[in-house]
Motif scaffolding. Structure first.
Motif, mmCIF file in Angstrom:
data_model
loop_
_atom_site.group_PDB
_atom_site.id
_atom_site.type_symbol
_atom_site.label_atom_id
_atom_site.label_comp_id
_atom_site.label_asym_id
_atom_site.label_seq_id
_atom_site.Cartn_x
_atom_site.Cartn_y
_atom_site.Cartn_z
ATOM 1 N N THR A 1 0.860 -1.192 0.000
ATOM 2 C CA THR A 1 0.000 0.000 0.000
ATOM 3 C C THR A 1 0.893 1.239 0.000
ATOM 4 O OG1 THR A 1 0.014 0.145 2.411
ATOM 5 C CG2 THR A 1 -1.768 -1.150 1.419
ATOM 6 N N PRO A 2 0.336 2.392 -0.406
ATOM 7 C CA PRO A 2 1.116 3.634 -0.351
ATOM 8 C C PRO A 2 1.625 3.910 1.073
ATOM 9 C CG PRO A 2 -0.825 3.946 -1.711
ATOM 10 C CD PRO A 2 -0.960 2.594 -1.097
ATOM 11 N N ALA A 3 0.810 3.581 2.087
ATOM 12 C CA ALA A 3 1.243 3.836 3.468
ATOM 13 C C ALA A 3 2.446 2.957 3.820
ATOM 14 C CB ALA A 3 0.090 3.557 4.431
ATOM 15 N N ALA A 4 2.422 1.704 3.357
ATOM 16 C CA ALA A 4 3.548 0.812 3.628
ATOM 17 C C ALA A 4 4.792 1.296 2.894
ATOM 18 C CB ALA A 4 3.202 -0.620 3.215
ATOM 19 N N LEU A 5 4.616 1.822 1.696
ATOM 20 C CA LEU A 5 5.757 2.361 0.951
ATOM 21 C C LEU A 5 6.424 3.490 1.749
ATOM 22 C CD1 LEU A 5 6.100 3.132 -2.809
ATOM 23 C CD2 LEU A 5 6.556 4.960 -1.156
ATOM 24 N N ARG A 6 5.591 4.409 2.235
ATOM 25 C CA ARG A 6 6.167 5.535 2.983
ATOM 26 C C ARG A 6 6.845 5.043 4.263
ATOM 27 N NH1 ARG A 6 1.221 7.790 1.159
ATOM 28 N NH2 ARG A 6 0.220 7.430 3.179
ATOM 29 N N ALA A 7 6.180 4.073 4.934
ATOM 30 C CA ALA A 7 6.748 3.546 6.182
ATOM 31 C C ALA A 7 8.088 2.855 5.914
ATOM 32 C CB ALA A 7 5.768 2.566 6.825
ATOM 33 N N ALA A 8 8.176 2.100 4.817
ATOM 34 C CA ALA A 8 9.407 1.378 4.513
ATOM 35 C C ALA A 8 10.534 2.355 4.175
ATOM 36 C CB ALA A 8 9.171 0.410 3.358
ATOM 37 N N VAL A 9 10.217 3.384 3.407
ATOM 38 C CA VAL A 9 11.249 4.386 3.061
ATOM 39 C C VAL A 9 11.737 5.063 4.335
ATOM 40 C CG1 VAL A 9 11.658 6.593 1.895
ATOM 41 C CG2 VAL A 9 10.428 4.763 0.702
ATOM 42 N N GLU A 10 10.790 5.429 5.200
ATOM 43 C CA GLU A 10 11.186 6.127 6.432
ATOM 44 C C GLU A 10 11.952 5.216 7.391
ATOM 45 O OE1 GLU A 10 7.411 7.830 7.419
ATOM 46 O OE2 GLU A 10 7.846 9.685 6.312
ATOM 47 N N ALA A 11 11.700 3.918 7.289
ATOM 48 C CA ALA A 11 12.401 2.971 8.166
ATOM 49 C C ALA A 11 13.784 2.609 7.625
ATOM 50 C CB ALA A 11 11.565 1.711 8.359
ATOM 51 N N GLY A 12 14.122 3.113 6.431
ATOM 52 C CA GLY A 12 15.485 2.905 5.942
ATOM 53 C C GLY A 12 15.639 2.000 4.737
ATOM 54 N N ALA A 13 14.545 1.718 4.041
ATOM 55 C CA ALA A 13 14.673 0.898 2.828
ATOM 56 C C ALA A 13 15.445 1.661 1.757
ATOM 57 C CB ALA A 13 13.294 0.529 2.299
ATOM 58 N N HIS A 14 16.391 0.993 1.095
ATOM 59 C CA HIS A 14 17.065 1.625 -0.042
ATOM 60 C C HIS A 14 16.175 1.582 -1.279
ATOM 61 C CE1 HIS A 14 20.548 -0.034 2.375
ATOM 62 N NE2 HIS A 14 20.774 1.270 2.388
ATOM 63 N N THR A 15 15.386 0.496 -1.353
ATOM 64 C CA THR A 15 14.569 0.243 -2.535
ATOM 65 C C THR A 15 13.251 -0.370 -2.103
ATOM 66 O OG1 THR A 15 16.577 -0.142 -3.827
ATOM 67 C CG2 THR A 15 14.531 -1.025 -4.727
ATOM 68 N N ILE A 16 12.186 0.010 -2.802
ATOM 69 C CA ILE A 16 10.858 -0.548 -2.530
ATOM 70 C C ILE A 16 10.418 -1.317 -3.765
ATOM 71 C CG2 ILE A 16 8.442 0.029 -2.034
ATOM 72 C CD1 ILE A 16 10.336 0.963 0.138
ATOM 73 N N TYR A 17 9.753 -2.442 -3.570
ATOM 74 C CA TYR A 17 9.096 -3.065 -4.726
ATOM 75 C C TYR A 17 7.599 -3.175 -4.449
ATOM 76 C CZ TYR A 17 9.151 -7.627 -2.291
ATOM 77 O OH TYR A 17 8.977 -8.647 -1.390
ATOM 78 N N CYS A 18 6.815 -2.980 -5.505
ATOM 79 C CA CYS A 18 5.368 -2.973 -5.364
ATOM 80 C C CYS A 18 4.728 -3.302 -6.714
ATOM 81 C CB CYS A 18 4.887 -1.629 -4.838
ATOM 82 S SG CYS A 18 5.612 -0.209 -5.652
ATOM 83 N N GLY A 19 3.393 -3.365 -6.735
ATOM 84 C CA GLY A 19 2.736 -3.748 -7.977
ATOM 85 C C GLY A 19 1.452 -2.981 -8.201
ATOM 86 N N PHE A 20 0.928 -3.074 -9.408
ATOM 87 C CA PHE A 20 -0.362 -2.471 -9.719
ATOM 88 C C PHE A 20 -1.483 -3.370 -9.183
ATOM 89 C CE2 PHE A 20 2.152 -0.642 -13.366
ATOM 90 C CZ PHE A 20 2.132 0.665 -12.915
ATOM 91 N N ALA A 21 -2.661 -2.772 -8.951
ATOM 92 C CA ALA A 21 -3.760 -3.496 -8.325
ATOM 93 C C ALA A 21 -4.540 -4.334 -9.340
ATOM 94 C CB ALA A 21 -4.685 -2.514 -7.607
ATOM 95 N N ASP A 22 -3.900 -5.375 -9.853
ATOM 96 C CA ASP A 22 -4.579 -6.297 -10.773
ATOM 97 C C ASP A 22 -3.768 -7.595 -10.893
ATOM 98 O OD1 ASP A 22 -2.435 -5.758 -12.521
ATOM 99 O OD2 ASP A 22 -3.511 -4.056 -13.402
ATOM 100 N N GLU A 23 -4.128 -8.420 -11.867
ATOM 101 C CA GLU A 23 -3.490 -9.747 -11.970
ATOM 102 C C GLU A 23 -2.068 -9.702 -12.532
ATOM 103 O OE1 GLU A 23 -6.811 -13.159 -12.315
ATOM 104 O OE2 GLU A 23 -6.561 -12.022 -14.180
ATOM 105 N N THR A 24 -1.528 -8.489 -12.757
ATOM 106 C CA THR A 24 -0.184 -8.414 -13.333
ATOM 107 C C THR A 24 0.911 -8.673 -12.309
ATOM 108 O OG1 THR A 24 0.007 -6.019 -12.979
ATOM 109 C CG2 THR A 24 -0.908 -6.750 -15.104
#
Lengths: 325, 315
Positions: A9-32
């Motif tokens: 989720t966008p909230a998890a993305l922000r939390a991960a960046v703030e917690a020190g992630a160098h890189t985030i991976y995520c996906g679009f909301a569908d079967e892709t």
């Protein structure tokens, strides 16, 4: 070492960046993508905002488009790649040959990573993907030992990324249709494994019974923790044996192996769990960032900090140790 | 709507996934010489450790099959990790037979322009992948067993346009997963490296049931199979209409040549679907059939089964 962290989720993305992630991976909301769960993932605007947020804090965003397009429905997957390029993703994570060819042809400047779902398990096949589709990084399948990873890195020119924490696939990823055999829904085709929509719990004389698609996966006595009924971690019967035929309900924790993985030439450490909560992601990312910094400073790996976050409270180093096989 | 110019469905025998002794292997391929199958894929698919025990049989079997007018290809391993496995995979392209690629590792050593076959363990889910493989030299592709009829139809049609024969899993326990871990060794409390070849004790794999006794899976070394035997007995017309070129029959113990004949008779209209099914039920290990991946709500489903609720215990 680069720490690659999940965001569902966008909230998890922000939390991960703030917690020190160098890189985030995520996906679009569908079967892709391979974590196509209800309420999870990003629409196009959220993705663009997430990337802007991350880039402003010098973190990267990788977009996983790592399922296999359905015959007759490829445009959905092609649009996902086009849009990933448009919103400025730092790379796309792909598994399907057709999509790799499409991305290399249409978006040659968009960095391509090979998903773990392609299960590229040796130097020859990695070189095939690198030479044929210009893949720059390979996420290694969870079937290799640390020594094998080191040997692979000596024979390839592209980067490797390995899983260090979270749910553990016992099978070669992207080559498993156990879930669709029982439920009709699979990681490759639908981006789900052992989906919650097909899970039933029943209080029975023998205990709490968890079924997937009607098949009994495990039964736990009153008061015992009941793990989620992931098919390959179920308790089954074979001849005179009853037990976890494939894998115990343990999750991967390779914190202690960070120095060995670094010596093996690994570029990036990956944390599984795009389906996890923002709080979980933040805590895991903080712990791993501390571990990576301890390693860089030549200190010992911190002990036990993540044990309580592990699925079913048990942790394993999985295939990284040869005895696992 | 079958195009009369096109040849009808034929039969392909896939590589034997199980660990049988050399004499059994020899008898098996001898019996196939007179079976009504167009082609045979031979070689070790599942575990490289098994090969030394039966590889001396391969040359003779190939000679017998070629003399009987069958096409023959040699399979790659399904999961290549060790150095000797990489060497063996690279050496496949030196054999004067087509390679059936079941791990993309085999493509790295296959010279451009050398035709090859693609096995069911390669993820060919869509047109883009099929097109890329055709351009690289694929002449036959057996689709992953997981694909539904809609996908099969799209891909078989494209295959015809591109000159690639598209094959579908027709009979046999389904190859559901492959792993670095050996489940046979694990069930016998052996490490993989000292497995004592216990997978050889189970000629059709070792059955795995649920805690409630539901027939579910079978383990075959590092491979996980369905316990049900998939059968396209009821789907012949649908697959023919879809433009499928061939049915893949995967080896099992018992009179396999007679099973091949059963499918040939069904395709030719000499027996009905029901006649084939009543024969197969007595022949397949455990007597359980499925066709749910092609046409059904989930893979284990069987067209001839009573409504889903009654079939699935616990619901």
């Amino acid at each position: 070492m680069e720490l690659v962290c999940p965001a569902g989720t966008p909230a998890a993305l922000r939390a991960a960046v703030e917690a020190g992630a160098h890189t985030i991976y995520c996906g679009f909301a569908d079967e892709t993508n391979a974590r196509n769960f209800p309420g999870l993932n990003f629409d196009r605007a959220e993705m663009a905002e997430g990337i802007a947020f991350a880039h402003a804090r010098r973190a990267k965003v990788l977009i996983a488009i790592n399922t296999f397009p359905h015959a007759g429905a490829e445009p959905l997957w092609h649009r996902a790649i086009d849009d990933a390029a448009k919103v400025g993703a730092d790379a796309v994570i792909l598994a399907d040959i057709g999509l790799l060819a499409y991305a290399a042809d249409r978006h040659p400047d968009l960095r391509r990573h090979l998903s773990v779902q392609a299960a590229a398990a040796n130097a020859d096949v990695i070189n095939f993907y690198a030479e044929t589709f210009g893949v720059r990084r390979v996420v290694l399948p969870r079937v290799l030992t640390v020594d094998e990873i080191a040997a692979i890195n000596r024979e390839i020119d592209v980067e490797t990324e390995v899983f260090v924490f979270g749910g553990l696939c016992v099978m070669a990823e992207g080559r498993c249709s156990l879930s669709s055999y029982a439920t009709g829904k699979s990681p490759n085709m639908n981006g789900v494994c052992s989906p919650a929509s097909h899970v039933d719990y029943a209080e029975e004389p023998g205990g709490l019974t968890a079924r997937l698609g009607g098949y009994t996966i495990h039964r736990t006595a009153k008061g015992e923790p009941a793990p989620y009924p992931t098919l390959c971690k179920g308790c089954f019967v074979s001849g005179d044996q009853t037990g976890h035929v494939f894998e115990d309900p343990a999750s991967l924790n390779a914190t202690q192996l960070i120095p060995a993985l670094a010596r093996a030439g690994v570029t990036a450490l990956k944390i599984e769990g795009r389906q996890r909560s923002r709080a979980y992601v933040a805590e895991v990312v903080r712990s791993f960032r501390a571990a990576v910094e301890a390693f860089d400073a030549g200190r010992a790996m911190p002990e036990g900090a993540l044990a309580k976050l592990s699925e079913g409270q048990a942790a394993t180093t999985g295939a990284y140790a040869k005895t696992w096989r | 709507m079958t195009d009369l110019d096109l040849p009808d469905l034929d039969l392909t025998v896939g590589p034997n996934p199980f660990f049988w002794d050399a004499a059994t292997v020899r008898g098996f391929y001898q019996s196939l010489a007179s079976a009504p199958v167009a082609r045979v894929v031979i070689g070790e698919l599942v575990c490289s450790k098994r090969l030394p025990f039966w590889q001396d049989e391969i040359a003779g079997a190939v000679e017998t099959l070629l003399a009987a007018g069958k096409s023959v290809a040699v399979t790659s391993l399904a999961l290549v990790t060790l150095k000797r496995e990489r060497k063996a995979t690279a050496a496949l392209s030196d054999i004067s037979l087509p390679v059936e690629v079941n791990d993309l590792t085999a493509l790295q050593s296959l010279p451009a322009g050398q035709p090859f076959w693609v096995g069911p363990l390669i993820n060919v889910y869509n047109e883009g992948t099929l097109r890329w493989l055709a351009k690289r030299g694929a002449t036959r592709i057996c689709l992953p067993p997981e694909l539904p009829l809609d996908s099969i139809t799209v891909l078989a049609r494209l295959g015809r346009d591109l000159g690639v024969a598209v094959e579908v899993w027709g009979h046999g326990r389904l190859p559901l997963a492959i792993s670095g871990r050996c489940y046979h060794a694990r069930l016998h409390d052996h490490a993989k490296d000292s497995c004592q070849f216990v997978c050889g004790l189970d000629p059709d794999g070792r059955d795995v049931e649920t805690l409630d006794g539901q027939k579910f899976l079978a383990v075959n070394g590092v491979q996980t199979l369905s316990q049900s035997t998939a059968s396209m007995a009821y789907q012949i017309e649908a697959l023919r209409d879809a433009g499928v070129a061939s049915l893949r029959l995967s080896p099992q113990s018992g009179d396999f040549a007679a099973i091949c004949k059963g499918y040939a008779d069904r395709i030719a209209g000499r027996i009905t679907a029901m006649e084939l099914v009543s024969y197969l039920v007595g022949q397949v290990p455990g007597g359980q059939l499925s066709d749910g991946f092609v046409k059904g709500p989930f893979g284990a489903h069987w067209s001839a089964a009573p409504p889903a609720k009654a079939l699935r215990p616990g619901l």
